[in-house]
Write a protein that holds these residues in place. Structure first.
Motif, PDB file in Angstrom:
ATOM      1  N   CYS A   1      -9.915 -42.537 -64.398  1.00 15.06           N
ATOM      2  CA  CYS A   1      -9.346 -41.430 -63.625  1.00 15.06           C
ATOM      3  C   CYS A   1      -9.609 -41.677 -62.142  1.00 15.06           C
ATOM      4  CB  CYS A   1      -9.970 -40.106 -64.049  1.00 15.06           C
ATOM      5  SG  CYS A   1      -9.522 -39.630 -65.728  1.00 15.06           S
ATOM      6  N   VAL A   2      -8.943 -40.901 -61.284  1.00  8.63           N
ATOM      7  CA  VAL A   2      -9.088 -41.051 -59.837  1.00  8.63           C
ATOM      8  C   VAL A   2      -9.481 -39.720 -59.220  1.00  8.63           C
ATOM      9  CG1 VAL A   2      -7.833 -41.488 -57.677  1.00  8.63           C
ATOM     10  CG2 VAL A   2      -7.493 -42.984 -59.634  1.00  8.63           C
ATOM     11  N   VAL A   3     -10.387 -39.791 -58.255  1.00  6.26           N
ATOM     12  CA  VAL A   3     -10.777 -38.633 -57.454  1.00  6.26           C
ATOM     13  C   VAL A   3     -10.468 -38.990 -56.003  1.00  6.26           C
ATOM     14  CG1 VAL A   3     -12.698 -37.192 -56.694  1.00  6.26           C
ATOM     15  CG2 VAL A   3     -12.630 -38.016 -59.048  1.00  6.26           C
ATOM     16  N   SER A   4      -9.796 -38.083 -55.283  1.00  5.41           N
ATOM     17  CA  SER A   4      -9.501 -38.346 -53.875  1.00  5.41           C
ATOM     18  C   SER A   4     -10.006 -37.195 -53.020  1.00  5.41           C
ATOM     19  CB  SER A   4      -7.999 -38.565 -53.666  1.00  5.41           C
ATOM     20  OG  SER A   4      -7.268 -37.418 -54.008  1.00  5.41           O
ATOM     21  N   TRP A   5     -10.277 -37.498 -51.746  1.00  4.12           N
ATOM     22  CA  TRP A   5     -10.716 -36.494 -50.790  1.00  4.12           C
ATOM     23  C   TRP A   5     -10.390 -36.966 -49.386  1.00  4.12           C
ATOM     24  CZ3 TRP A   5     -13.811 -40.050 -53.027  1.00  4.12           C
ATOM     25  CH2 TRP A   5     -14.691 -40.777 -52.212  1.00  4.12           C
TER      26      TRP A   5
ATOM     27  N   ILE B   1     -12.484 -36.046 -40.679  1.00  7.47           N
ATOM     28  CA  ILE B   1     -12.183 -36.180 -42.102  1.00  7.47           C
ATOM     29  C   ILE B   1     -13.129 -35.274 -42.871  1.00  7.47           C
ATOM     30  CG2 ILE B   1     -12.133 -37.726 -44.090  1.00  7.47           C
ATOM     31  CD1 ILE B   1     -11.589 -39.999 -42.179  1.00  7.47           C
ATOM     32  N   PRO B   2     -12.579 -34.354 -43.644  1.00 11.64           N
ATOM     33  CA  PRO B   2     -13.453 -33.492 -44.422  1.00 11.64           C
ATOM     34  C   PRO B   2     -14.265 -34.313 -45.421  1.00 11.64           C
ATOM     35  CG  PRO B   2     -11.139 -32.841 -44.666  1.00 11.64           C
ATOM     36  CD  PRO B   2     -11.174 -34.087 -43.850  1.00 11.64           C
ATOM     37  N   PRO B   3     -15.563 -34.049 -45.532  1.00 11.11           N
ATOM     38  CA  PRO B   3     -16.362 -34.749 -46.538  1.00 11.11           C
ATOM     39  C   PRO B   3     -15.958 -34.263 -47.928  1.00 11.11           C
ATOM     40  CG  PRO B   3     -17.657 -33.034 -45.513  1.00 11.11           C
ATOM     41  CD  PRO B   3     -16.350 -33.071 -44.781  1.00 11.11           C
ATOM     42  N   PRO B   4     -16.376 -34.967 -48.962  1.00  5.98           N
ATOM     43  CA  PRO B   4     -16.047 -34.498 -50.305  1.00  5.98           C
ATOM     44  C   PRO B   4     -16.605 -33.095 -50.525  1.00  5.98           C
ATOM     45  CG  PRO B   4     -17.190 -36.617 -50.394  1.00  5.98           C
ATOM     46  CD  PRO B   4     -17.185 -36.165 -48.981  1.00  5.98           C
ATOM     47  N   SER B   5     -15.791 -32.214 -51.081  1.00  9.23           N
ATOM     48  CA  SER B   5     -16.276 -30.872 -51.410  1.00  9.23           C
ATOM     49  C   SER B   5     -17.337 -31.005 -52.498  1.00  9.23           C
ATOM     50  CB  SER B   5     -15.120 -30.010 -51.917  1.00  9.23           C
ATOM     51  OG  SER B   5     -14.650 -30.524 -53.155  1.00  9.23           O
ATOM     52  N   SER B   6     -18.082 -29.953 -52.738  1.00 10.26           N
ATOM     53  CA  SER B   6     -19.107 -30.010 -53.779  1.00 10.26           C
ATOM     54  C   SER B   6     -18.468 -30.284 -55.136  1.00 10.26           C
ATOM     55  CB  SER B   6     -19.923 -28.720 -53.808  1.00 10.26           C
ATOM     56  OG  SER B   6     -19.084 -27.613 -54.011  1.00 10.26           O
TER      57      SER B   6
ATOM     58  N   ASN C   1     -25.606 -48.244 -56.770  1.00 16.13           N
ATOM     59  CA  ASN C   1     -25.691 -48.884 -58.085  1.00 16.13           C
ATOM     60  C   ASN C   1     -25.700 -47.899 -59.242  1.00 16.13           C
ATOM     61  OD1 ASN C   1     -28.311 -47.951 -57.891  1.00 16.13           O
ATOM     62  ND2 ASN C   1     -29.264 -49.905 -58.383  1.00 16.13           N
ATOM     63  N   ASP C   2     -25.959 -46.623 -58.990  1.00 16.88           N
ATOM     64  CA  ASP C   2     -25.883 -45.625 -60.061  1.00 16.88           C
ATOM     65  C   ASP C   2     -24.477 -45.044 -60.206  1.00 16.88           C
ATOM     66  OD1 ASP C   2     -25.641 -43.924 -57.865  1.00 16.88           O
ATOM     67  OD2 ASP C   2     -27.402 -42.715 -58.369  1.00 16.88           O
ATOM     68  N   GLY C   3     -23.503 -45.571 -59.419  1.00 20.20           N
ATOM     69  CA  GLY C   3     -22.126 -45.118 -59.514  1.00 20.20           C
ATOM     70  C   GLY C   3     -21.786 -43.906 -58.671  1.00 20.20           C
ATOM     71  N   SER C   4     -22.749 -43.405 -57.911  1.00 16.92           N
ATOM     72  CA  SER C   4     -22.466 -42.278 -57.015  1.00 16.92           C
ATOM     73  C   SER C   4     -21.947 -42.804 -55.678  1.00 16.92           C
ATOM     74  CB  SER C   4     -23.719 -41.422 -56.805  1.00 16.92           C
ATOM     75  OG  SER C   4     -24.722 -42.175 -56.161  1.00 16.92           O
ATOM     76  N   VAL C   5     -21.449 -41.886 -54.833  1.00 15.62           N
ATOM     77  CA  VAL C   5     -20.851 -42.262 -53.555  1.00 15.62           C
ATOM     78  C   VAL C   5     -21.500 -41.472 -52.431  1.00 15.62           C
ATOM     79  CG1 VAL C   5     -18.721 -42.229 -52.188  1.00 15.62           C
ATOM     80  CG2 VAL C   5     -18.640 -42.867 -54.590  1.00 15.62           C
ATOM     81  N   VAL C   6     -21.780 -42.162 -51.327  1.00 20.50           N
ATOM     82  CA  VAL C   6     -22.297 -41.541 -50.111  1.00 20.50           C
ATOM     83  C   VAL C   6     -21.277 -41.827 -49.003  1.00 20.50           C
ATOM     84  CG1 VAL C   6     -24.149 -41.569 -48.405  1.00 20.50           C
ATOM     85  CG2 VAL C   6     -24.689 -41.879 -50.821  1.00 20.50           C
ATOM     86  N   THR C   7     -20.917 -40.791 -48.222  1.00 21.00           N
ATOM     87  CA  THR C   7     -19.972 -40.974 -47.118  1.00 21.00           C
ATOM     88  C   THR C   7     -20.603 -40.529 -45.812  1.00 21.00           C
ATOM     89  OG1 THR C   7     -18.981 -38.788 -47.391  1.00 21.00           O
ATOM     90  CG2 THR C   7     -17.978 -40.595 -48.605  1.00 21.00           C
ATOM     91  N   TRP C   8     -20.139 -41.120 -44.695  1.00 14.76           N
ATOM     92  CA  TRP C   8     -20.581 -40.709 -43.369  1.00 14.76           C
ATOM     93  C   TRP C   8     -19.531 -41.107 -42.339  1.00 14.76           C
ATOM     94  CZ3 TRP C   8     -22.201 -45.019 -45.796  1.00 14.76           C
ATOM     95  CH2 TRP C   8     -22.184 -46.220 -45.095  1.00 14.76           C
TER      96      TRP C   8
ATOM     97  N   VAL D   1     -15.681 -32.100 -55.637  1.00 16.76           N
ATOM     98  CA  VAL D   1     -15.348 -33.525 -55.647  1.00 16.76           C
ATOM     99  C   VAL D   1     -16.616 -34.356 -55.767  1.00 16.76           C
ATOM    100  CG1 VAL D   1     -14.444 -35.428 -54.249  1.00 16.76           C
ATOM    101  CG2 VAL D   1     -13.152 -33.302 -54.443  1.00 16.76           C
ATOM    102  N   GLN D   2     -17.643 -34.006 -55.011  1.00 18.38           N
ATOM    103  CA  GLN D   2     -18.901 -34.759 -55.056  1.00 18.38           C
ATOM    104  C   GLN D   2     -19.461 -34.799 -56.474  1.00 18.38           C
ATOM    105  OE1 GLN D   2     -20.175 -36.290 -52.087  1.00 18.38           O
ATOM    106  NE2 GLN D   2     -21.266 -37.418 -53.642  1.00 18.38           N
ATOM    107  N   HIS D   3     -19.329 -33.690 -57.187  1.00 18.48           N
ATOM    108  CA  HIS D   3     -19.797 -33.624 -58.575  1.00 18.48           C
ATOM    109  C   HIS D   3     -19.019 -34.586 -59.476  1.00 18.48           C
ATOM    110  CE1 HIS D   3     -21.574 -31.956 -62.174  1.00 18.48           C
ATOM    111  NE2 HIS D   3     -20.361 -31.741 -62.662  1.00 18.48           N
ATOM    112  N   GLN D   4     -17.746 -34.838 -59.153  1.00 16.93           N
ATOM    113  CA  GLN D   4     -16.915 -35.749 -59.945  1.00 16.93           C
ATOM    114  C   GLN D   4     -17.178 -37.213 -59.618  1.00 16.93           C
ATOM    115  OE1 GLN D   4     -12.660 -34.677 -59.963  1.00 16.93           O
ATOM    116  NE2 GLN D   4     -13.305 -32.719 -59.112  1.00 16.93           N
TER     117      GLN D   4
END
Length: 187
Positions: A82-86, A50-55, A38-45, A57-60
């Motif tokens: 804008c779009v961020v991909s990883w 698949i490489p996780p988001p780099s630091s 809900n704060d607009g951040s993303v968590v992946t697992w 990308v994670q910052h973006q």
């Protein structure tokens, strides 16, 4: 979030459990998950391959509005359009070649290996595996006044404002609509 199944495919989120609170949206690749909080951040697992988001990308990944996934990559639309991909580059995890075009993004759709973004001016930007729709150059001049895009496993279709449909990608997956072009009017 409660997960189960094979850990390499996202079945074990125990290491992320503390972060998986207030989830607003969940999206998948073939083997991984991404949750928008809900704060607009993303968590992946998941997604051992698949490489996780780099630091970087994670910052973006702030103020994320939507996430889409191919088999091995994610793309996130941010609040500013804008779009961020990883993920794996061949599957759309590297959008650097088109990054300067990814402004005013309204919608992103994904095949198994490519992304297509609908921009606010009605144009389309694609990246990822060219055979799975990541190369729209053969129809790019037709991709004007697009209202909506949809995807199959290997192709995209765009509905234009005049009611016609433009398709591209793997012909076996619907990327060649030339045989029914006359019927794809006023859809």
């Amino acid at each position: 979030i409660v997960t189960w199944g094979h850990p390499h495919f996202g079945g074990d989120s125990s290491s992320m459990q503390e972060q998986l609170r207030n989830v607003q949206q969940l999206q998948t690749t073939r083997v991984a998950f991404a949750a928008i909080l809900n704060d607009g951040s993303v968590v992946t697992w998941g997604g051992k391959n698949i490489p996780p988001p780099s630091s970087e990308v994670q910052h973006q990944l702030r103020m994320v509005q939507q996430v889409q996934g191919t088999n091995a990559a994610f793309a996130a639309i941010l609040e500013d359009g804008c779009v961020v991909s990883w993920g794996k580059p061949r599957h759309g995890g590297d959008s650097s070649a088109v990054q300067d075009q990814l402004r005013g993004v309204q919608q992103v759709r994904a095949t198994e290996g490519a992304f297509a973004a609908l921009l606010s001016d009605g144009s389309i930007v694609t990246w990822g595996d060219p055979q799975l729709g990541g190369d729209s150059s053969s129809v790019q001049d037709q991709l004007r006044k697009v209202e909506q895009i949809q995807a199959t496993d290997g192709a995209f279709a765009a509905l234009l404002s005049d009611g016609s449909v433009v398709a591209w990608g793997d012909p076996k997956s619907g990327g060649d609509s030339s045989a029914v072009l006359d019927e794809l009017r006023y859809v």
